[in-house]
Design a protein around this motif. Structure first.
Motif, PDB file in Angstrom:
ATOM      1  N   VAL A 139      44.156  41.217  41.012  1.00 25.67           N
ATOM      2  CA  VAL A 139      43.048  41.176  41.975  1.00 25.67           C
ATOM      3  C   VAL A 139      41.744  41.032  41.202  1.00 25.67           C
ATOM      4  O   VAL A 139      41.597  41.586  40.113  1.00 25.67           O
ATOM      5  CB  VAL A 139      42.988  42.457  42.849  1.00 25.67           C
ATOM      6  N   ARG A 140      40.798  40.273  41.781  1.00 30.16           N
ATOM      7  CA  ARG A 140      39.481  40.133  41.155  1.00 30.16           C
ATOM      8  C   ARG A 140      38.402  40.295  42.217  1.00 30.16           C
ATOM      9  O   ARG A 140      38.425  39.637  43.253  1.00 30.16           O
ATOM     10  CB  ARG A 140      39.336  38.761  40.495  1.00 30.16           C
ATOM     11  N   LEU A 141      37.462  41.200  41.951  1.00 24.96           N
ATOM     12  CA  LEU A 141      36.270  41.340  42.782  1.00 24.96           C
ATOM     13  C   LEU A 141      35.095  40.781  41.998  1.00 24.96           C
ATOM     14  O   LEU A 141      34.860  41.177  40.857  1.00 24.96           O
ATOM     15  CB  LEU A 141      36.003  42.817  43.129  1.00 24.96           C
ATOM     16  N   SER A 142      34.359  39.869  42.616  1.00 21.88           N
ATOM     17  CA  SER A 142      33.247  39.218  41.918  1.00 21.88           C
ATOM     18  C   SER A 142      31.910  39.810  42.340  1.00 21.88           C
ATOM     19  O   SER A 142      31.704  40.157  43.509  1.00 21.88           O
ATOM     20  CB  SER A 142      33.255  37.712  42.200  1.00 21.88           C
ATOM     21  N   PHE A 143      31.024  39.916  41.368  1.00 29.25           N
ATOM     22  CA  PHE A 143      29.654  40.368  41.583  1.00 29.25           C
ATOM     23  C   PHE A 143      28.740  39.344  40.910  1.00 29.25           C
ATOM     24  O   PHE A 143      28.228  39.566  39.822  1.00 29.25           O
ATOM     25  CB  PHE A 143      29.444  41.759  40.989  1.00 29.25           C
ATOM     26  N   GLY A 144      28.595  38.189  41.547  1.00 36.55           N
ATOM     27  CA  GLY A 144      27.872  37.085  40.919  1.00 36.55           C
ATOM     28  C   GLY A 144      28.670  36.530  39.754  1.00 36.55           C
ATOM     29  O   GLY A 144      29.845  36.183  39.896  1.00 36.55           O
TER      30      GLY A 144
ATOM     31  N   ARG B  52      48.143  38.518  43.675  1.00 37.60           N
ATOM     32  CA  ARG B  52      49.428  39.167  43.945  1.00 37.60           C
ATOM     33  C   ARG B  52      49.309  39.970  45.236  1.00 37.60           C
ATOM     34  O   ARG B  52      48.663  41.000  45.276  1.00 37.60           O
ATOM     35  CB  ARG B  52      49.818  40.084  42.783  1.00 37.60           C
ATOM     36  N   GLU B  53      49.924  39.469  46.291  1.00 36.34           N
ATOM     37  CA  GLU B  53      49.784  40.083  47.606  1.00 36.34           C
ATOM     38  C   GLU B  53      50.343  41.505  47.649  1.00 36.34           C
ATOM     39  O   GLU B  53      49.876  42.334  48.429  1.00 36.34           O
ATOM     40  CB  GLU B  53      50.458  39.220  48.669  1.00 36.34           C
ATOM     41  N   LYS B  54      51.345  41.811  46.809  1.00 33.77           N
ATOM     42  CA  LYS B  54      51.946  43.136  46.821  1.00 33.77           C
ATOM     43  C   LYS B  54      50.993  44.204  46.283  1.00 33.77           C
ATOM     44  O   LYS B  54      51.248  45.398  46.440  1.00 33.77           O
ATOM     45  CB  LYS B  54      53.248  43.137  46.014  1.00 33.77           C
ATOM     46  N   SER B  55      49.912  43.791  45.636  1.00 32.62           N
ATOM     47  CA  SER B  55      48.950  44.754  45.107  1.00 32.62           C
ATOM     48  C   SER B  55      48.004  45.279  46.183  1.00 32.62           C
ATOM     49  O   SER B  55      47.287  46.257  45.957  1.00 32.62           O
ATOM     50  CB  SER B  55      48.131  44.125  43.971  1.00 32.62           C
ATOM     51  N   ILE B  56      47.992  44.614  47.348  1.00 33.70           N
ATOM     52  CA  ILE B  56      47.157  45.065  48.462  1.00 33.70           C
ATOM     53  C   ILE B  56      48.062  45.447  49.632  1.00 33.70           C
ATOM     54  O   ILE B  56      49.282  45.270  49.563  1.00 33.70           O
ATOM     55  CB  ILE B  56      46.129  43.985  48.873  1.00 33.70           C
ATOM     56  N   ASN B  57      47.472  45.967  50.707  1.00 34.60           N
ATOM     57  CA  ASN B  57      48.288  46.515  51.790  1.00 34.60           C
ATOM     58  C   ASN B  57      48.151  45.784  53.119  1.00 34.60           C
ATOM     59  O   ASN B  57      48.816  46.155  54.092  1.00 34.60           O
ATOM     60  CB  ASN B  57      47.939  47.994  52.001  1.00 34.60           C
ATOM     61  N   ILE B  58      47.293  44.775  53.186  1.00 37.94           N
ATOM     62  CA  ILE B  58      47.128  44.035  54.438  1.00 37.94           C
ATOM     63  C   ILE B  58      47.125  42.544  54.126  1.00 37.94           C
ATOM     64  O   ILE B  58      47.148  42.133  52.959  1.00 37.94           O
ATOM     65  CB  ILE B  58      45.827  44.434  55.171  1.00 37.94           C
ATOM     66  N   ASN B  59      47.071  41.733  55.166  1.00 40.73           N
ATOM     67  CA  ASN B  59      47.018  40.285  55.001  1.00 40.73           C
ATOM     68  C   ASN B  59      45.867  39.894  54.079  1.00 40.73           C
ATOM     69  O   ASN B  59      44.743  40.387  54.250  1.00 40.73           O
ATOM     70  CB  ASN B  59      46.836  39.638  56.377  1.00 40.73           C
ATOM     71  N   PRO B  60      46.098  39.036  53.088  1.00 41.26           N
ATOM     72  CA  PRO B  60      45.042  38.676  52.129  1.00 41.26           C
ATOM     73  C   PRO B  60      43.775  38.132  52.780  1.00 41.26           C
ATOM     74  O   PRO B  60      42.667  38.430  52.320  1.00 41.26           O
ATOM     75  CB  PRO B  60      45.720  37.617  51.250  1.00 41.26           C
ATOM     76  N   ASP B  61      43.933  37.337  53.831  1.00 36.66           N
ATOM     77  CA  ASP B  61      42.745  36.791  54.506  1.00 36.66           C
ATOM     78  C   ASP B  61      41.915  37.897  55.146  1.00 36.66           C
ATOM     79  O   ASP B  61      40.681  37.887  55.074  1.00 36.66           O
ATOM     80  CB  ASP B  61      43.162  35.754  55.560  1.00 36.66           C
TER      81      ASP B  61
END
Length: 269
Positions: A95-100, A30-39
């Motif tokens: 949003v998902r941040l992966s750690f392995g 969901r791009e609206k959950s962040i504040n800059i371009n996803p890339d």
């Protein structure tokens, strides 16, 4: 909505799970959950190590190796889960941040956000927040000075993040109950003795909330037995119509500043 104890609990538990760990992947649903371009967001965050996790008010700050910060505010309905793909809850992930093989899932970020900022930008973003309740410099005398400059209803003042950072609907109700003061009372009608009681109750209630994992009962990870432990310890919050554990009177509710306010009409004068 998560308040100071919930975010402090998240901070403490996440430090054990991801501090000094490398972010191996970033997924933005969901791009609206962040504040800059996803890339750009992914390029800046991926392959960075989490150096530290701090809390400011109701926010969490994830400090990255490249000196950028992720600023999290969960807002209403937001929560997190840490675990494997097979363990994750059956909920929409923003949003998902992966750690392995393990991932930190950000859930319910419809109003909340995970923004990327520099340290300078963070300081500007959070500049309007009031003092931290546990800051050694935030003494009872400083509290009396600050509340002496306020007017209007007590509940509204306690919810004001520029007055004190981190207190919301749940803990403001519990603080007022422990102090024996109605949250509907006008600040001008509260004497210094009762104002000091409020200060001490604030410290006690927030410490108890942290110790018991806050009131939000979604576990952070599968074996999490701490998060949500304060929920059953609430004396007035969300207990409308139930009996007061102190005196047996019925807990009532009023709406103040568009927020439901719970109190005991007998214990709180």
């Amino acid at each position: 909505m998560p308040e100071l104890p919930e975010m402090e609990n998240y901070k403490n538990l996440l430090k054990e799970k991801i501090a000094n760990h490398l972010i191996t992947d970033v997924q933005i649903n969901r791009e609206k959950s962040i504040n800059i371009n996803p890339d750009l967001f992914k390029k800046t965050v991926q392959h960075q190590r989490i150096i530290d996790i701090k809390r400011r008010g109701k926010h969490l700050l994830f400090q990255l190796q490249n000196e950028q910060r992720l600023l999290l505010h969960l807002m209403l309905g937001g929560w997190m889960f840490f675990g494997t793909e097979s363990e994750k809850p059956k909920r929409t992930i923003q949003v998902r941040l992966s750690f392995g093989q393990n991932h930190l899932y950000f859930i319910g970020l419809r109003l909340g956000y995970l923004h990327l900022y520099s340290q300078t930008q963070i300081e500007k973003k959070l500049s309007d927040l009031g003092p931290e309740p546990f800051d050694p410099e935030f003494t009872v005398n400083e509290f009396l000075k600050r509340i002496g400059a306020k007017h209007g209803r007590l509940k509204t003042t306690l919810l004001d993040q520029s007055f004190i950072a981190g207190i919301g609907n749940c803990y403001s109700a519990e603080i007022c109950f422990q102090a024996g003061i109605k949250p509907t009372k006008d600040i001008d009608d509260i004497n210094d003795g009762d104002r000091s009681k409020l200060y001490n109750s604030m410290k006690n209630i927030l410490q108890e909330g942290i110790k018991n994992g806050g009131y939000m009962d979604n576990p952070l990870f599968q074996e999490d037995m701490l998060t949500g432990g304060f929920n059953n310890r609430c004396q007035v919050y969300d207990r409308e119509g139930q009996l007061c554990n102190r005196c047996g009177s019925t807990i009532v509710t009023e709406v103040i500043s568009s927020r439901k306010t719970f109190y005991c009409p007998n214990c709180q004068k």
